[in-house]
Design a protein around this motif. Structure first.
Motif, short mmCIF file in Angstrom:
data_model
loop_
_atom_site.label_atom_id
_atom_site.label_comp_id
_atom_site.label_asym_id
_atom_site.label_seq_id
_atom_site.Cartn_x
_atom_site.Cartn_y
_atom_site.Cartn_z
N GLY A 1 0.83 -1.32 -0.10
CA GLY A 1 -0.05 0.07 -0.05
C GLY A 1 0.92 1.25 -0.18
O GLY A 1 1.75 1.16 -0.69
N ASP A 2 0.59 2.19 0.83
CA ASP A 2 1.23 3.41 0.89
C ASP A 2 2.78 3.29 1.64
O ASP A 2 3.67 4.01 1.06
CB ASP A 2 0.60 4.63 1.64
CG ASP A 2 -0.70 5.21 1.11
OD1 ASP A 2 -0.84 4.72 -0.03
OD2 ASP A 2 -1.83 5.52 1.79
N VAL A 3 2.90 2.18 2.16
CA VAL A 3 4.17 1.83 2.85
C VAL A 3 4.27 0.49 2.20
O VAL A 3 3.31 -0.78 2.69
CB VAL A 3 4.13 1.82 4.37
CG1 VAL A 3 5.60 0.99 4.83
CG2 VAL A 3 3.98 3.18 4.96
N GLU A 4 5.39 0.06 1.78
CA GLU A 4 5.83 -1.20 1.23
C GLU A 4 7.12 -1.72 2.07
O GLU A 4 8.15 -1.01 2.33
CB GLU A 4 6.34 -1.08 -0.11
CG GLU A 4 5.14 -0.73 -1.01
CD GLU A 4 4.22 -2.00 -1.48
OE1 GLU A 4 4.62 -2.92 -1.63
OE2 GLU A 4 3.27 -1.45 -1.96
N SER A 5 7.09 -3.17 2.74
CA SER A 5 8.23 -3.61 3.22
C SER A 5 8.13 -5.06 3.29
O SER A 5 6.99 -5.59 3.23
CB SER A 5 8.14 -2.94 4.86
OG SER A 5 7.12 -3.62 5.52
N ASP A 6 9.33 -5.66 3.32
CA ASP A 6 9.40 -7.07 3.32
C ASP A 6 10.56 -7.42 4.38
O ASP A 6 11.74 -6.97 4.16
CB ASP A 6 9.95 -7.54 2.05
CG ASP A 6 9.97 -8.99 2.00
OD1 ASP A 6 9.65 -9.64 3.14
OD2 ASP A 6 10.00 -9.39 0.94
N LEU A 7 10.04 -7.71 5.66
CA LEU A 7 11.27 -7.89 6.72
C LEU A 7 10.91 -9.32 7.11
O LEU A 7 9.91 -10.01 7.11
CB LEU A 7 10.91 -7.00 7.95
CG LEU A 7 10.63 -5.48 7.55
CD1 LEU A 7 10.16 -4.69 8.69
CD2 LEU A 7 11.89 -4.93 6.85
N THR A 8 12.31 -9.92 7.52
CA THR A 8 12.27 -11.35 7.79
C THR A 8 12.88 -11.36 9.21
O THR A 8 13.98 -10.98 9.32
CB THR A 8 12.87 -12.26 6.86
OG1 THR A 8 12.24 -12.42 5.59
CG2 THR A 8 12.89 -13.63 7.41
N PHE A 9 12.61 -12.02 10.19
CA PHE A 9 13.19 -12.27 11.55
C PHE A 9 13.40 -13.77 11.93
O PHE A 9 12.28 -14.54 11.88
CB PHE A 9 12.29 -11.49 12.61
CG PHE A 9 11.81 -10.02 12.26
CD1 PHE A 9 12.74 -9.25 12.67
CD2 PHE A 9 10.63 -9.78 11.48
CE1 PHE A 9 12.51 -7.79 12.46
CE2 PHE A 9 10.30 -8.72 11.25
CZ PHE A 9 11.12 -7.53 12.07
N ARG A 10 14.76 -14.18 11.76
CA ARG A 10 15.20 -15.37 12.33
C ARG A 10 15.77 -15.31 13.55
O ARG A 10 17.02 -14.40 13.41
CB ARG A 10 15.95 -16.01 11.08
CG ARG A 10 14.91 -17.07 10.31
CD ARG A 10 15.96 -17.63 9.22
NE ARG A 10 15.47 -17.34 7.88
CZ ARG A 10 15.99 -16.66 7.11
NH1 ARG A 10 16.98 -16.11 7.23
NH2 ARG A 10 15.20 -16.37 6.03
N SER A 11 15.48 -16.01 14.61
CA SER A 11 16.24 -15.96 15.88
C SER A 11 17.89 -16.05 15.75
O SER A 11 18.25 -17.01 14.95
CB SER A 11 15.84 -16.96 16.94
OG SER A 11 16.07 -16.78 17.95
N GLY A 12 18.70 -15.12 16.12
CA GLY A 12 20.09 -15.29 16.06
C GLY A 12 20.66 -15.17 14.90
O GLY A 12 21.87 -15.56 14.47
N THR A 13 19.83 -14.75 13.85
CA THR A 13 20.53 -14.44 12.45
C THR A 13 20.41 -12.88 12.11
O THR A 13 19.12 -12.13 12.45
CB THR A 13 19.44 -15.09 11.47
OG1 THR A 13 19.88 -16.43 11.98
CG2 THR A 13 20.01 -15.28 10.18
N ARG A 14 21.12 -12.31 11.05
CA ARG A 14 21.16 -10.93 10.66
C ARG A 14 20.42 -11.18 9.33
O ARG A 14 20.90 -11.98 8.20
CB ARG A 14 22.52 -10.53 10.38
CG ARG A 14 22.63 -9.06 9.87
CD ARG A 14 23.92 -8.45 9.47
NE ARG A 14 24.48 -8.20 10.58
CZ ARG A 14 24.70 -7.03 11.23
NH1 ARG A 14 24.31 -6.02 10.37
NH2 ARG A 14 25.18 -6.83 12.49
N THR A 15 19.31 -10.84 9.02
CA THR A 15 18.58 -10.54 7.69
C THR A 15 18.54 -9.22 6.95
O THR A 15 18.55 -8.19 7.78
CB THR A 15 17.30 -11.30 7.73
OG1 THR A 15 16.52 -10.37 8.77
CG2 THR A 15 17.31 -12.46 8.33
N ALA A 16 18.39 -9.15 5.79
CA ALA A 16 18.38 -7.89 4.97
C ALA A 16 16.63 -7.75 4.63
O ALA A 16 16.11 -8.54 4.30
CB ALA A 16 19.12 -7.87 3.61
N GLY A 17 16.38 -6.60 4.67
CA GLY A 17 14.98 -6.09 4.56
C GLY A 17 14.99 -4.89 3.78
O GLY A 17 15.85 -4.00 3.48
#
Length: 137
Positions: free
Chosen positions: A64-80
């Motif tokens: 919509g007006d804000v677009e995001s794609d965030l992934t959360f994995r315990s103990g891990t660095r992820t890009a979003g």
């Protein structure tokens, strides 16, 4: 089967705590749960959020007006990514833990993470979703 739910969204960053309420739909498909709702924050305009979780991770996708794609994995660095009408930001998320107190998708889902915006530390964020069946109909 989709179920109507009430959602309490609790977020904490530094000493700021925000609590919002939303109504949405919860469904289960292919070993994952999906929670879809209209973002209650007026700063997000007309944005729909989908929270998808399984045993390994939590994903938050906004359209919509804000677009995001965030992934959360315990103990891990992820890009979003996080995109506003003013521009797009690259994010890195370091997830400290995911706490699931759920039964058939209802209950609480919480996680905390450090966020980096364009490589710069932006703070630690704690999120908690409380998901309850909506029996108002």
């Amino acid at each position: 089967m989709k179920r109507k739910v009430r959602i309490r969204i609790e977020s904490k960053q530094a000493e700021q705590v925000h609590v919002q309420q939303a109504q949405g739909e919860l469904y289960h498909m292919n070993d994952s749960y999906y929670l879809r709702y209209a973002e209650p924050d007026p700063d997000m305009g007309r944005t729909t959020a989908t929270v998808k979780w399984d045993e390994k991770q939590v994903k938050v996708i906004r359209h919509g007006d804000v677009e995001s794609d965030l992934t959360f994995r315990s103990g891990t660095r992820t890009a979003g990514t996080y995109a506003l009408p003013q521009g797009r930001m690259q994010l890195e998320l370091v997830t400290h833990g995911i706490d699931r107190k759920l039964s058939d998708g209802l209950g609480s889902l919480a996680w905390s993470y450090d966020m980096y915006t364009d490589g710069v530390y932006a703070g630690r964020i704690r999120l908690r979703l409380v998901i309850e069946e909506d029996c108002t109909e």
